[in-house]
Design an enzyme around this catalytic site. Structure first.
Site, PDB file in Angstrom:
ATOM      1  N   GLU A  45       0.850  -1.165  -0.018  1.00  0.00           N
ATOM      2  CA  GLU A  45       0.008  -0.068  -0.162  1.00  0.00           C
ATOM      3  C   GLU A  45       0.618   1.268  -0.039  1.00  0.00           C
ATOM      4  OE1 GLU A  45      -2.826   0.382   3.201  1.00  0.00           O
ATOM      5  OE2 GLU A  45      -3.842   1.916   2.391  1.00  0.00           O
ATOM      6  N   CYS A 240      -6.640   0.840   3.164  1.00  0.00           N
ATOM      7  CA  CYS A 240      -7.639   1.982   2.959  1.00  0.00           C
ATOM      8  C   CYS A 240      -7.263   2.555   1.698  1.00  0.00           C
ATOM      9  CB  CYS A 240      -7.502   2.562   4.372  1.00  0.00           C
ATOM     10  SG  CYS A 240      -7.957   1.724   5.770  1.00  0.00           S
ATOM     11  N   ASN A 371     -12.012  -3.299   0.297  1.00  0.00           N
ATOM     12  CA  ASN A 371     -10.997  -3.610   1.400  1.00  0.00           C
ATOM     13  C   ASN A 371     -11.348  -3.916   2.844  1.00  0.00           C
ATOM     14  OD1 ASN A 371      -8.430  -3.685   2.609  1.00  0.00           O
ATOM     15  ND2 ASN A 371      -8.760  -1.547   3.413  1.00  0.00           N
ATOM     16  N   GLU A 372     -11.468  -3.024   3.681  1.00  0.00           N
ATOM     17  CA  GLU A 372     -11.958  -3.206   5.143  1.00  0.00           C
ATOM     18  C   GLU A 372     -13.610  -2.741   5.036  1.00  0.00           C
ATOM     19  OE1 GLU A 372      -9.433  -1.798   7.986  1.00  0.00           O
ATOM     20  OE2 GLU A 372      -8.503  -3.608   8.202  1.00  0.00           O
TER      21      GLU A 372
HETATM   22  O1  AHR Z   1      -2.162  -1.654   7.014  1.00  0.00           O
HETATM   23  C1  AHR Z   1      -2.627  -0.324   7.117  1.00  0.00           C
HETATM   24  C2  AHR Z   1      -4.285  -0.159   7.047  1.00  0.00           C
HETATM   25  O2  AHR Z   1      -4.752  -1.090   8.112  1.00  0.00           O
HETATM   26  C3  AHR Z   1      -4.832  -0.335   5.664  1.00  0.00           C
HETATM   27  O3  AHR Z   1      -4.817   0.353   4.969  1.00  0.00           O
HETATM   28  C4  AHR Z   1      -6.249  -1.213   6.155  1.00  0.00           C
HETATM   29  O4  AHR Z   1      -6.665  -2.204   5.424  1.00  0.00           O
HETATM   30  C5  AHR Z   1      -6.132  -1.694   7.643  1.00  0.00           C
HETATM   31  O5  AHR Z   1      -7.004  -0.870   8.536  1.00  0.00           O
END
Ligand code: AHR
Length: 650
Positions: A45, A240, A371-372
């Site tokens: 990321e 994120c 993602n989340e």
């Molecule tokens: O790894 C950091 C963050 O943790 C990522 O962006 C997210 O998916 C999780 O909350």
């Protein structure tokens, strides 16, 4: 007195029992699961200056003047001062992806007109290395450019001068220079000589030593760290960042391919996420985009695993939703991505891949949707993606989110629903204390053996409340190793695992701990990195039972173990993790196969101090070491150690 003696004796006996020899029985002819060939991968990321200012080797910050403050990162100087020397022009609809450029009007009276770029927390410059500068320019006047590398004190450590031909249309100028010194906090300066006017854009500087020597490529030392892990997959571009602060800030892969001057920059959502770690200069230029991530995956032999926005912005931020009646373009992005990766060159998106230099397909097999994300709103949107993807590409495996936490009502709700939907891989995230990882080594022992599989997509032990560089300690990594034995024992259920986040710049991080820390010139693999690398390089192919008595080894007397056969090398691999300060003796009982007379090897990672860390200043504090090992003799498992025993088979 007698009572005290009794207590002392009891304590001593308990201690002796703890030290007594144990037998680990490996039933080497009774495979319980096929190890996933892509079990251990990486989660990438653009967080902590992971891409811009990280693996993307571009040294110039704000090369296209598109940051909120157009001259952020730049110092424009002139002597004497003449109003209007530097102006920011915006060409609007003529170039919506990159509207701004810098206009410089020099006057014969001026003894100095210059631009200096500070880089991303400085520039890492290496002595003797070539640096390639390029920029787009437009102007009918003949001007000379003196470009220089500067050290932290502003002293020149390499320069060259060139005079590009005037051009009425935008044209690219290039020049190279060599550094005379190594500098961690360097800068880059352009002095414009002569009188006239020029428009400048996309001012760029790359070192020659990029990964595979690709111009405009990636930082080789950082990528090498990934290649060394032999990752089974690369998940990109997050995290994120996929979701964005709001929907306009979401990651849109189509804007990240093609000529870099056409890739529209956006604010990096980590710019504003944590006020205590604000990074106002954090943007995504997309110099690295989906093509480059596919190419990187191919380079290191990993399966590409792109994650796409599912029509929802980060639910911790704006939580914006695209209405269901407007979801089609999002779903179409997924279909087009599969065509971009796998389609023939006669297809619309396959042709774009070919134009970028890769006519053969990337052979994409997995795609993440969201993602989340959580709640019924997620399931509704996921269903639309699933329906469209599966009806066009039935062989593509879908990865879906189980939310932010590995338990609780939100998790249970999603987990049950995703299983009903027959989602291939459920992405579970765990940012937890080290103790949680030890306690959860049995987490998957009772998971359903059929249906959806698990992708342990973001794991990291957080040993300390305070975060920051140097918080990845041995306690965390050791606890993760204990947990990983549980994933391996359940390799029929857990098919993929990755630590998160991957990279962090010591001067630019937002989230910690992280797997690999970097500064402008060096990299340091944390103890967590060493553990994931060891597990990745020693995963084997067929998981077989490793037992004490009749039980799997998952915390009894602080021991954790797993075993697998490496069918290619014809070796039995036994992993033993000891999270305690005692040093038990182990007798290995190997049933069902004949072992060779050749001695085995033990790779051991150990440290007496649970607080020990690898850092940029001391990157090798806790490293694995290898020695010969005789399976007939008693093996002493050192305190706080991870042991990988490889035993040749006949
Ligand atoms: O790894 C950091 C963050 O943790 C990522 O962006 C997210 O998916 C999780 O909350």
């Amino acid at each position: 007195m007698k009572k005290n003696l009794f207590i002392a004796l009891t304590v001593a006996l308990t201690g002796l029992q703890a030290m007594a020899q144990k037998t680990i029985t490996v039933k080497a002819d009774k495979p319980i699961a096929d190890m996933s060939p892509i079990m251990y991968g990486v989660f990438f990321e653009d967080i902590n200056f992971g891409a811009d200012g990280g693996i993307y080797a571009e040294l110039i910050k704000n090369r296209s003047f598109e940051f909120f403050k157009p001259l952020m990162g730049w110092k424009a100087e002139q002597q004497p001062f003449i109003e209007g020397t530097f102006t920011i022009e915006n060409r609007g609809v003529q170039h919506t992806a990159n509207p701004r450029f810098l206009r410089v009007k020099t006057n014969a009276q001026q003894s100095l007109v210059s631009l200096t770029n500070e880089g991303f927390r400085g520039m890492g410059i290496k002595q003797g290395l070539r640096y390639d500068c390029s920029f787009l320019y437009r102007g009918k006047d003949k001007l000379t450019y003196e470009i220089s590398l500067l050290n932290a004190e502003g002293k020149t450590i390499g320069s060259t001068t060139f005079t590009p031909e005037p051009s009425a249309d935008w044209k690219k100028a290039t020049a190279s220079l060599r550094s005379t010194a190594t500098e961690a906090k360097g800068k880059f300066k352009i002095v414009i000589k002569g009188a006239g006017q020029v428009d400048l854009d996309m001012i760029s500087l790359f070192p020659e030593d990029t990964w595979k020597g690709r111009p405009g490529g990636m930082r080789a030392d950082m990528i090498q760290m990934l290649a060394d892990m032999k990752p089974g997959f690369i998940r990109f571009p997050g995290g994120c960042i996929v979701e964005g602060y709001d929907l306009t800030n979401r990651y849109q892969w189509k804007r990240t391919i093609g000529p870099i001057e056409d890739r529209q920059l956006i604010m990096n959502r980590w710019n504003i996420e944590f006020p205590n770690r604000a990074a106002p200069d954090y943007f995504q230029t997309f110099g690295l985009g989906f093509f480059e991530y596919f190419q990187l995956s191919e380079d290191v032999g990993a399966e590409p695993l792109p994650i796409l926005n599912c029509g929802m912005a980060c639910q911790f931020n704006s939580a914006e939703l695209v209405p269901m009646e407007q979801i089609d373009p999002y779903v179409q992005d997924a279909l087009d991505l599969i065509e971009f990766a796998n389609g023939p060159i006669s297809s619309t998106w396959g042709a774009k891949r070919a134009q970028m230099g890769h006519p053969t397909p990337f052979n994409l097999k997995f795609i993440g949707v969201g993602n989340e994300n959580w709640g019924p709103q997620y399931l509704e949107r996921l269903a639309a993606f699933q329906q469209a993807i599966k009806s066009t590409y039935p062989n593509i495996n879908i990865v879906a989110s189980s939310g932010t936490d590995p338990n609780g009502e939100r998790f249970d709700y999603l987990n049950a629903a995703l299983r009903k939907m027959n989602i291939e891989l459920i992405d579970e995230h765990y940012y937890r204390k080290p103790e949680w990882f030890q306690e959860n080594a049995k987490r998957y022992d009772n998971y359903p053996r059929t249906g959806s599989k698990v992708f342990a997509g973001e794991y990291a032990a957080h040993p300390d409340k305070t975060t920051g560089p140097n918080k990845n300690n041995w306690f965390g990594a050791l606890s993760e190793a204990a947990f990983l034995t549980g994933l391996e024992r359940n390799a029929d259920v857990v098919r993929m695992a990755s630590y998160a986040p991957l990279f962090a710049h010591v001067d630019g991080w937002q989230w910690a701990p992280d797997l690999i820390w970097v500064d402008n010139l060096s990299v340091a693999g944390t103890t967590d990195y060493q553990i994931q690398k060891l597990f990745s390089l020693n995963k084997g192919h067929k998981v077989v039972p490793a037992l004490i008595g009749t039980e799997a080894i998952a915390g009894q007397d602080s021991l954790y173990a797993t075993a697998a056969i490496d069918t290619a090398k014809k070796e039995l691999i036994v992993k033993i993790v000891n999270t305690a300060s005692s040093a038990p003796s182990i007798k290995l009982q190997i049933d069902g196969v004949k072992t060779s007379a050749v001695k085995g090897t033990a790779t051991v990672m150990q440290h007496q101090e649970l607080t020990a860390m690898n850092s940029i200043d001391a990157p090798n504090k806790v490293l694995p070491s290898q020695h010969a090992f005789d399976k007939q003799s008693v093996y002493t498992v050192l305190p706080y150690s991870v042991n990988i025993l490889r035993i040749p088979l006949k």
